[in-house]
Design an enzyme around this catalytic site. Structure first.
Site, PDB file in Angstrom:
ATOM      1  CB  SER A 115      -5.709   4.590   5.119  1.00 22.63           C
ATOM      2  OG  SER A 115      -6.681   4.971   4.185  1.00 22.63           O
ATOM      3  N   GLY A 116      -5.237   7.885   4.614  1.00 24.30           N
ATOM      4  CA  GLY A 116      -5.754   9.220   4.881  1.00 24.30           C
ATOM      5  C   GLY A 116      -4.717  10.216   5.334  1.00 24.30           C
TER       6      GLY A 116
ATOM      7  N   GLY B  99       2.519   5.235   4.515  1.00 23.59           N
ATOM      8  CA  GLY B  99       1.936   5.867   5.693  1.00 23.59           C
ATOM      9  C   GLY B  99       0.506   5.404   5.851  1.00 23.59           C
TER      10      GLY B  99
ATOM     11  CG  HIS C 234      -1.694   1.262   1.400  1.00 26.13           C
ATOM     12  ND1 HIS C 234      -2.713   1.624   0.543  1.00 26.13           N
ATOM     13  CD2 HIS C 234      -1.591   2.273   2.300  1.00 26.13           C
ATOM     14  CE1 HIS C 234      -3.217   2.778   0.918  1.00 26.13           C
ATOM     15  NE2 HIS C 234      -2.551   3.201   1.992  1.00 26.13           N
TER      16      HIS C 234
ATOM     17  CD  GLU D 134     -10.009   6.649  -2.640  1.00 22.23           C
ATOM     18  OE1 GLU D 134     -10.869   6.853  -1.763  1.00 22.23           O
ATOM     19  OE2 GLU D 134      -9.254   5.664  -2.637  1.00 22.23           O
TER      20      GLU D 134
ATOM     21  NE  ARG E  36      15.496  20.680  14.888  1.00 26.00           N
ATOM     22  CZ  ARG E  36      15.390  21.815  15.569  1.00 26.00           C
ATOM     23  NH1 ARG E  36      15.365  21.791  16.893  1.00 26.00           N
ATOM     24  NH2 ARG E  36      15.331  22.966  14.940  1.00 26.00           N
TER      25      ARG E  36
ATOM     26  CG  ASP F  78      -5.150   2.195  -2.867  1.00 25.72           C
ATOM     27  OD1 ASP F  78      -5.096   2.602  -1.692  1.00 25.72           O
ATOM     28  OD2 ASP F  78      -5.807   1.201  -3.210  1.00 25.72           O
TER      29      ASP F  78
ATOM     30  N   GLY G 195      -2.464  11.635   3.539  1.00 26.14           N
ATOM     31  CA  GLY G 195      -2.249  12.681   2.529  1.00 26.14           C
ATOM     32  C   GLY G 195      -1.300  12.296   1.413  1.00 26.14           C
ATOM     33  CE  LYS G 196      -0.396   6.256   1.453  1.00 25.08           C
ATOM     34  NZ  LYS G 196      -1.286   6.420   2.628  1.00 25.08           N
TER      35      LYS G 196
END
Length: 314
Positions: A159-160, A157, A142, A206, A247, A181, A162-163
């Site tokens: 789901s949801g 990352g 995925h 999507e 960093r 996806d 922001g990929k």
């Protein structure tokens, strides 16, 4: 789960425009499961030790000229023994005609005979390259795969996170989409992975709130690629104030996929961070590091020199 694929003989025939001189009764069902092909020189002479019958067998000028020196009876015996091993098929190169005894034994043992107009070495190397790619170990992950400044970035990352939105922003900046996806990953060499999209969802993205978009039609065919090498994994995570993030970039992160270690960056996101710009910088930085330049090491060395100079002055 790793998928060890097979290739239909019919697909190989179509890919290289081979002529089917004789089709076995199971021709449509024959599948190749090994990436190598063989030229049966020693086997035609009767030596079958270490013979690999699962390989596609290819005959060229050398093998045919040897066969032509045999009597009809010897030819029949030779092909009878070769075909008794149930090879997937015999390919005759250089547009050489099929020997009558070869054809007779092929019918007896139900073995497919193919022909090619290409020189033997040319067709052999081309088929091996084709089979290596088609039979490479593969896995589906995925994520989103983008080509950014020539670097293949695999975005992963939850789901949801922001990929897909980041992918669209990268598309607007002139970069290219390979898969959204679901990413099919193939191991094409000991240290190289290639990603592509499943045929069913190729060129589609999507976007929550908008739906499915066709990238090729919306942004043009130049915005998509069928496959690309994966050079960097970018793990996108929600920003956590209690988490300590690197960093300076001194900590090398890797992700292992199909036994190949890929460099990885973990990027925390929160409102206000321009993820597309960060991904562009990540791609360029990864390219620099591959070329031997590491800005984090350079920066720390510069800081160390500064403190050493101050210490010496004191």
């Amino acid at each position: 789960m790793i998928d060890m694929s097979s290739v239909a003989l019919t697909a190989l025939v179509k890919e290289f425009q081979l002529e089917v001189a004789y089709a076995a009764s199971d021709y449509e069902k024959i599948r190749l499961t090994v990436e190598d092909v063989a030229r049966p020189g020693l086997q035609l002479a009767g030596y079958f030790d270490h013979f690999e019958p699962m390989r596609l067998q290819v005959m060229g000028n050398v093998e045919v000229s040897y066969i032509e020196k045999l009597t009809d009876e010897e030819q029949a015996i030779t092909f009878d023994r070769l075909f008794s091993y149930k090879i997937p098929a015999l390919l005759i190169a250089r547009d050489i005609a099929v020997d009558p005894q070869c054809l007779e034994m092929a019918k007896k043992h139900n073995i497919t005979i193919l022909r090619s107009k290409e020189p033997t070495s040319t067709i052999v190397s081309a088929i091996i390259a084709y089979l290596k790619a088609a039979l490479a170990p593969s896995i589906t992950r995925h994520g989103v795969l983008m080509e950014v400044y020539g670097e293949g970035l695999l975005l992963i990352g939850e789901s949801g996170i922001g990929k897909s939105e980041a992918a669209v922003e990268l598309l607007k900046r002139g970069h290219r989409l390979i898969a959204d996806d679901a990413v099919e990953i193939r191991k094409v060499s000991e240290n190289s992975l290639v990603g592509s999209a499943p045929e069913l969802i190729r060129n589609y993205v999507e976007l929550r709130g908008i739906g499915i978009i066709n990238v090729a039609k919306l942004f043009g065919m130049g915005a998509v690629r069928s496959e690309n090498e994966i050079n960097l994994v970018v793990n996108i995570v929600p920003w956590n104030t209690h988490e300590v993030y690197d960093r300076l970039g001194l900590e090398d992160q890797f992700m292992e996929i199909l036994g190949v270690e890929l460099p990885m960056n973990t990027i925390p996101i929160r409102p206000g961070r321009n993820l597309a710009v960060i991904l562009e910088v990540a791609a360029m930085n990864n390219r620099q590091r591959k070329m031997g330049y590491n800005p984090a090491h350079e920066f720390t060395e510069q800081i160390d020199r500064h403190f050493e100079m101050n210490k010496a002055e004191q």
